[in-house]
Scaffold this motif. Structure first.
Motif, short mmCIF file in Angstrom:
data_model
loop_
_atom_site.label_atom_id
_atom_site.label_comp_id
_atom_site.label_asym_id
_atom_site.label_seq_id
_atom_site.Cartn_x
_atom_site.Cartn_y
_atom_site.Cartn_z
N LEU A 62 0.80 -1.23 0.00
CA LEU A 62 0.00 0.00 0.00
C LEU A 62 0.84 1.28 0.00
CD1 LEU A 62 -2.95 -0.67 2.46
CD2 LEU A 62 -3.09 -0.20 0.01
N ASP A 63 1.87 1.31 0.83
CA ASP A 63 2.64 2.55 0.98
C ASP A 63 3.67 2.75 -0.14
OD1 ASP A 63 4.27 0.47 1.84
OD2 ASP A 63 5.15 1.61 3.48
N GLN A 64 3.80 1.79 -1.03
CA GLN A 64 4.79 1.87 -2.13
C GLN A 64 4.14 1.96 -3.51
OE1 GLN A 64 8.31 1.86 -1.65
NE2 GLN A 64 7.62 2.23 0.43
N ILE A 65 2.83 1.73 -3.60
CA ILE A 65 2.16 1.53 -4.88
C ILE A 65 2.36 2.70 -5.84
CG2 ILE A 65 -0.17 2.42 -4.35
CD1 ILE A 65 0.34 -1.00 -5.84
N GLN A 66 2.47 3.93 -5.33
CA GLN A 66 2.62 5.08 -6.22
C GLN A 66 3.98 5.12 -6.92
OE1 GLN A 66 1.09 8.08 -3.43
NE2 GLN A 66 -0.45 8.54 -4.99
N ARG A 67 4.94 4.37 -6.41
CA ARG A 67 6.24 4.30 -7.10
C ARG A 67 6.09 3.61 -8.45
NH1 ARG A 67 10.59 1.67 -3.25
NH2 ARG A 67 11.82 1.93 -5.14
N ILE A 68 5.21 2.61 -8.52
CA ILE A 68 5.05 1.88 -9.77
C ILE A 68 3.76 2.27 -10.52
CG2 ILE A 68 6.50 -0.08 -9.15
CD1 ILE A 68 3.90 -1.60 -8.40
N MET A 69 2.90 3.04 -9.86
CA MET A 69 1.68 3.53 -10.48
C MET A 69 1.56 5.03 -10.16
SD MET A 69 -0.98 0.48 -9.57
CE MET A 69 -0.53 -1.22 -9.84
N PRO A 70 2.41 5.85 -10.76
CA PRO A 70 2.46 7.27 -10.39
C PRO A 70 1.16 8.03 -10.67
CG PRO A 70 3.93 6.81 -12.23
CD PRO A 70 3.43 5.51 -11.74
N ASN A 71 0.33 7.55 -11.58
CA ASN A 71 -0.94 8.22 -11.87
C ASN A 71 -2.02 7.90 -10.83
OD1 ASN A 71 0.34 9.23 -14.06
ND2 ASN A 71 -0.92 8.26 -15.59
N VAL A 72 -1.75 6.91 -9.96
CA VAL A 72 -2.68 6.62 -8.87
C VAL A 72 -2.37 7.63 -7.77
CG1 VAL A 72 -3.36 4.95 -7.10
CG2 VAL A 72 -2.97 4.19 -9.45
N VAL A 73 -3.27 8.60 -7.62
CA VAL A 73 -3.02 9.69 -6.67
C VAL A 73 -3.60 9.40 -5.29
CG1 VAL A 73 -2.71 11.46 -8.43
CG2 VAL A 73 -5.01 11.00 -7.54
N LYS A 74 -4.44 8.37 -5.21
CA LYS A 74 -5.01 7.97 -3.92
C LYS A 74 -5.25 6.47 -3.95
CE LYS A 74 -9.14 8.90 -1.16
NZ LYS A 74 -10.45 9.53 -1.28
N HIS A 75 -4.88 5.80 -2.87
CA HIS A 75 -5.08 4.36 -2.76
C HIS A 75 -5.42 4.08 -1.30
CE1 HIS A 75 -4.65 0.21 -4.07
NE2 HIS A 75 -3.96 -0.04 -2.97
N LYS A 76 -6.71 4.11 -1.00
CA LYS A 76 -7.16 4.03 0.39
C LYS A 76 -7.84 2.68 0.66
CE LYS A 76 -10.99 6.02 2.08
NZ LYS A 76 -11.98 7.07 2.22
N PRO A 77 -7.37 1.94 1.66
CA PRO A 77 -8.03 0.67 2.01
C PRO A 77 -9.46 0.95 2.51
CG PRO A 77 -5.96 0.93 3.21
CD PRO A 77 -6.22 2.21 2.52
N LEU A 78 -10.41 0.16 2.03
CA LEU A 78 -11.78 0.26 2.53
C LEU A 78 -12.06 -0.89 3.49
CD1 LEU A 78 -13.69 1.22 -0.74
CD2 LEU A 78 -12.97 2.73 1.12
N GLU A 79 -11.74 -2.10 3.03
CA GLU A 79 -11.93 -3.29 3.87
C GLU A 79 -10.78 -4.25 3.59
OE1 GLU A 79 -15.16 -6.84 4.85
OE2 GLU A 79 -15.55 -5.47 3.19
N ILE A 80 -9.99 -4.54 4.62
CA ILE A 80 -8.85 -5.45 4.48
C ILE A 80 -9.22 -6.78 5.12
CG2 ILE A 80 -6.41 -5.84 5.02
CD1 ILE A 80 -6.90 -3.50 3.07
N LYS A 81 -9.20 -7.83 4.32
CA LYS A 81 -9.51 -9.17 4.81
C LYS A 81 -8.21 -9.86 5.23
CE LYS A 81 -13.83 -9.21 3.01
NZ LYS A 81 -15.07 -9.77 3.32
#
Length: 151
Positions: A23-42
């Motif tokens: 989660l905390d690294q995803i923007q390094r490989i997806m720079p156009n993803v400006v927000k990545h917020k967990p809603l429900e983590i199983k």
């Protein structure tokens, strides 16, 4: 339906590459993803959902991403997600890492983009396979270069 499959060898440890999908690294490989917020983590990961916002130019699109496959062993790491984009496309992408040895990892990126309505189906038919391949190649190269920065 548009599909893709790309494989490369990354000369670094499997955990270094896998870390880029956290989660905390995803923007390094997806720079156009400006927000990545967990809603429900199983606990078992499958079924976990995230709100993701993607920006391209001035346009932003927010959608819900769902984990539909997950494996995390010493030899193999795998995650497959799906989401609907603009009510026109159903997209599935999978990231698979296979440990070749302590210093090399096979990265397999696969996916499909399916039109959900007339607009989506038309867009996919008119879309260029060559343009999609460029996007796929650029993503795989970004994962490789970011993983090597951590080596």
């Amino acid at each position: 339906m548009l599909t893709w499959h790309k494989e490369i060898i990354i000369p670094t440890a499997i955990d270094r590459v896998w870390n880029l999908f956290e989660l905390d690294q995803i923007q390094r490989i997806m720079p156009n993803v400006v927000k990545h917020k967990p809603l429900e983590i199983k606990e078992e990961v499958i079924g976990s959902t995230y709100e993701q916002t993607y920006r391209e130019g001035k346009r932003t699109e927010t959608y819900i991403v769902t984990d539909i496959e997950y494996e995390n062993t010493k030899q193999k790491k795998h995650k497959k997600v799906e989401f609907a984009l603009a009510k026109a496309f159903k997209i599935q992408t999978a990231f698979t890492l296979i440990k070749l040895d302590d210093k090399s990892t096979k990265f397999i990126y696969t996916g499909q983009n399916e039109g959900l309505n007339l607009m989506g189906k038309t867009f996919i038919k008119l879309g260029s396979k060559k343009r999609n391949d460029k996007v796929v190649d650029a993503f795989v190269e970004l994962v490789r270069s970011e993983a090597l920065k951590d080596s």
